[in-house]
Design an enzyme around this catalytic site. Structure first.
Site, PDB file in Angstrom:
ATOM      1  N   HIS A   1       1.028  -1.013  -0.650  1.00 13.18           N
ATOM      2  CA  HIS A   1      -0.090  -0.260  -0.034  1.00 13.18           C
ATOM      3  C   HIS A   1       0.993   1.410  -0.157  1.00 13.18           C
ATOM      4  O   HIS A   1       1.233   1.626   1.236  1.00 13.18           O
ATOM      5  CB  HIS A   1      -0.784   0.097   1.418  1.00 13.18           C
ATOM      6  CG  HIS A   1      -2.207   0.510   1.037  1.00 13.18           C
ATOM      7  ND1 HIS A   1      -2.076   1.743   0.338  1.00 13.18           N
ATOM      8  CD2 HIS A   1      -3.030   0.762   1.457  1.00 13.18           C
ATOM      9  CE1 HIS A   1      -3.129   2.889   0.423  1.00 13.18           C
ATOM     10  NE2 HIS A   1      -4.191   1.878   1.322  1.00 13.18           N
TER      11      HIS A   1
ATOM     12  N   HIS B   1      -2.958   6.989  -0.798  1.00 17.58           N
ATOM     13  CA  HIS B   1      -3.863   7.435  -0.062  1.00 17.58           C
ATOM     14  C   HIS B   1      -2.851   8.149   1.335  1.00 17.58           C
ATOM     15  O   HIS B   1      -4.208   8.202   2.229  1.00 17.58           O
ATOM     16  CB  HIS B   1      -4.897   6.085  -0.073  1.00 17.58           C
ATOM     17  CG  HIS B   1      -5.314   6.046  -0.972  1.00 17.58           C
ATOM     18  ND1 HIS B   1      -6.559   4.687  -0.903  1.00 17.58           N
ATOM     19  CD2 HIS B   1      -5.965   6.676  -1.983  1.00 17.58           C
ATOM     20  CE1 HIS B   1      -6.780   5.087  -2.155  1.00 17.58           C
ATOM     21  NE2 HIS B   1      -6.217   5.604  -2.711  1.00 17.58           N
TER      22      HIS B   1
ATOM     23  N   TYR C   1      -0.832   7.199   2.960  1.00 20.56           N
ATOM     24  CA  TYR C   1      -0.498   6.372   4.566  1.00 20.56           C
ATOM     25  C   TYR C   1       1.655   6.613   4.358  1.00 20.56           C
ATOM     26  O   TYR C   1       1.873   7.298   4.057  1.00 20.56           O
ATOM     27  CB  TYR C   1      -0.880   5.200   4.825  1.00 20.56           C
ATOM     28  CG  TYR C   1      -2.473   4.716   4.747  1.00 20.56           C
ATOM     29  CD1 TYR C   1      -3.072   5.566   5.573  1.00 20.56           C
ATOM     30  CD2 TYR C   1      -3.756   5.121   3.931  1.00 20.56           C
ATOM     31  CE1 TYR C   1      -4.089   6.012   5.885  1.00 20.56           C
ATOM     32  CE2 TYR C   1      -4.511   5.115   3.960  1.00 20.56           C
ATOM     33  CZ  TYR C   1      -5.353   5.223   5.002  1.00 20.56           C
ATOM     34  OH  TYR C   1      -6.634   5.580   5.247  1.00 20.56           O
TER      35      TYR C   1
END
Ligand SMILES: Cc1cc2nc3c(=O)[nH]c(=O)nc-3n(C[C@H](O)[C@H](O)[C@H](O)COP(=O)(O)O)c2cc1C
Length: 386
Positions: A184, A187, A189
């Protein structure tokens, strides 16, 4: 053309595709969707129902974001993959998807500063690239009402340990039976907190130039590839997004630099990119379709996400804008989304109010499938009308 031929017409989204060693039977991917129903950070048996409902033979599913360590949490009741108990709990879920012939990737995640002291071990400060706190809204649910704690800037010598957390999570995912992992890197993070210049204010070799800001993400990629092999690794990136105070002054350069880093790994499986925020044109929300340069530059499979429906998905696959399309909210509300697309059947509407609710477990495994009887009677009517 008779009705029967028309019914048989294969839409671009339903054509097969070979992604590395995986033979996909269609292009409709389940996007990663945080659902906050993994109590104590342990995935629950109801997740086996939820994911297997969405599994198809040769269909690719990506899990909800899954924490790599105890400090990775920023939402209530999200799953992890750092303890043996979590690995054991994932196994029956992965089995349930495999029994239906699905291909299942685990999205591995660290939220960094998108967290609070309450969600951290011993009430400590969340870790980040920076000690700058997230200052304003512009954040998706369920965080909009939350106050994020002031983070603690990771010391240079601590970063290696976080890279190792991703490495261990990837190893654990393979042990749990997953076909691969998605890092990931989107977004707002932790990876983006390093990559984007609005958030990274470091003076060491992890801050400053584009190369330095991407160093942490690149180390995570290298570690995960080294652990499980490039053929089992994908990444999600959103260079143009502006979530959680993470914005880059040159998203195109950032996206290109990252794609080059992926291409260093022979056989790196996929690059999953999120479209920039929807633009309003003539009062209608339009997908910006700005990922093509990245898709052209990347050597592996490309997945596009963000605002797609059946029509737009067919269009971008047909045009070669992307190989696969990931669907979030539509797949959340339609467990049999590929079939509905194939039949051009109506879709269930999603209920935003239950996206992230923990208890009772509603809006999760209870979205209805197409009525089999209704559908077969529709098809036989078509035959009669030939
Ligand atoms: C309920 C919900 C949870 C989400 N959780 C994640 C997540 O865990 N990881 C991630 O990368 N994106 C997450 N997203 C973003 C989706 O994967 C997807 O990119 C977004 O919903 C836009 O696609 P759509 O228009 O098809 O819904 C989430 C979105 C929603 C609505």
């Amino acid at each position: 053309m008779g009705h029967q031929e028309a019914a048989k017409e294969v839409i671009p989204l339903m054509t097969p595709y070979k992604m590395g060693q995986f033979h996909l039977s269609h292009r409709v991917v389940l996007a990663p969707l945080t659902r906050c129903r993994s109590y104590g950070n342990v995935p629950q048996p109801h997740a086996a129902v939820y994911y297997s409902q969405r599994a198809t033979r040769g269909g690719l599913l990506i899990t909800e974001a899954t924490g790599v360590s105890a400090t990775a949490q920023g939402y209530p009741e999200t799953p992890g993959i750092w303890t043996p108990e979590q690995v054991e709990a994932w196994k029956p879920i992965v089995d349930a998807v495999h029994r239906k012939g699905g291909i299942f990737f685990c999205q591995i995640w660290h939220v960094g500063r998108v967290s609070t002291n309450e969600l951290q071990p011993d009430g400590q400060a969340p870790i980040s690239s920076t000690d700058k706190q997230i200052s304003y809204g512009n954040v998706p649910q369920p965080h909009a009402a939350l106050y994020y704690s002031k983070p603690r800037r990771l010391g240079t010598e601590e970063i290696r340990g976080v890279v190792d957390d991703f490495r261990r999570a990837a190893r654990n995912a393979i042990e749990a039976g997953f076909d691969g992992v998605e890092i990931h890197g989107a977004h707002g993070y932790l990876l983006e907190q390093f990559m984007k210049d609005s958030a990274n204010d470091r003076a060491d070799e992890y801050g400053g130039s584009l190369e330095n800001r991407c160093r942490f993400a690149v180390e995570v990629i290298d570690a995960v590839v080294g652990e499980v092999g490039a053929h089992r690794v994908g990444i999600r990136l959103s260079p143009s997004a502006d979530y959680m105070d993470c914005v880059d002054s040159d998203p195109v350069a950032l996206g290109h630099y990252m794609v080059q880093q992926l291409n260093r790994h022979e056989g790196f499986l996929y690059c999953h990119m999120v479209e920039p925020r929807m633009a309003i044109v003539d009062g209608r929300r339009q997908i910006p379709h700005r990922l093509l340069p990245f898709r052209k530059a990347f050597n592996g499979t490309f997945i596009a996400a963000g605002g797609y429906d059946r029509e737009e998905g067919n269009k971008v696959v047909e045009e070669g804008y992307t190989d696969l399309v990931a669907y979030g909210r539509l797949f959340l509300a339609n467990p049999d989304l590929p079939r509905r697309f194939e039949l051009n059947a109506p879709l269930n509407k999603y209920d935003r109010s239950t996206f992230y609710t923990q208890d009772p477990v509603i809006g999760y495994t209870d979205y209805p499938f197409l009525d089999e009887d209704h559908n077969s009677s529709k098809l036989s009517t078509q035959k009669l009308n030939m």
